[in-house]
Design an enzyme around this catalytic site. Structure first.
Site, short mmCIF file in Angstrom:
data_model
loop_
_atom_site.label_atom_id
_atom_site.label_comp_id
_atom_site.label_asym_id
_atom_site.label_seq_id
_atom_site.Cartn_x
_atom_site.Cartn_y
_atom_site.Cartn_z
N CYS A 190 -7.97 -5.26 -10.43
CA CYS A 190 -7.54 -4.19 -11.32
C CYS A 190 -7.18 -2.99 -10.43
O CYS A 190 -8.05 -2.39 -9.83
CB CYS A 190 -8.70 -3.88 -12.26
SG CYS A 190 -8.34 -2.65 -13.50
N CYS A 201 0.85 -1.20 0.00
CA CYS A 201 0.00 0.00 0.00
C CYS A 201 0.88 1.25 0.00
O CYS A 201 1.75 1.39 0.86
CB CYS A 201 -0.91 -0.03 1.23
SG CYS A 201 -1.95 1.43 1.38
ZN LIG Z 1 -2.96 1.02 3.38
#
Ligand SMILES: [Zn+2]
Length: 130
Positions: A113, A42
């Site tokens: 995606c 992330c």
């Molecule tokens: Zn995160």
């Protein structure tokens, strides 16, 4: 982190995609053609999201994966733009990642995606921001 906090640590494009559920233009992402071994994490919080071995070329213009890492990616219904889609987001910090579609390859049949700008790639001695 509040929305204001995020706007101070992210670029305008990162903020638009990750915190306002935006979509980057197809075929523009830095990580679209990345093929080295590693982990896609992330951009916002560093959580492991997608292993490189699950990445494949879907031809859609965004980095695509057929499975997530552990249960770090969450799902919720998205009815925006007159479509019914499943939004995917980071379970740790709620960053918008993209959408998942049931037309991926085996063994999962799923196509995650993902906006490149939502991700950072971590490989052997390299770290590339998407
Ligand atoms: Zn995160």
């Amino acid at each position: 982190m509040t929305q204001t906090d995020w706007s101070e640590v992210l670029s305008p494009e990162e903020y638009r995609v990750c915190r306002q559920s935006g979509t980057e233009r197809p075929f523009t992402g830095v990580l679209l053609n990345e093929s080295r071994d590693g982990m896609y994490i992330c951009k916002c919080c560093g959580a492991d999201l997608f292993p490189s071995e699950s990445k494949f070329d879907a031809g859609c213009g965004w980095p695509s994966f057929f499975k997530q890492h552990s249960d770090n990616v969450g799902y919720r219904e998205d009815h925006t733009h007159g479509m019914h889609r499943i939004e995917i987001f980071c379970n740790s910090c709620d960053a918008h990642l993209g959408h998942v579609f049931p037309d991926g390859p085996e063994p999962t049949g799923q196509r995650y995606c993902v906006n490149s700008v939502s991700l950072t790639f971590k490989g052997d001695g390299v770290e590339i921001k998407g």
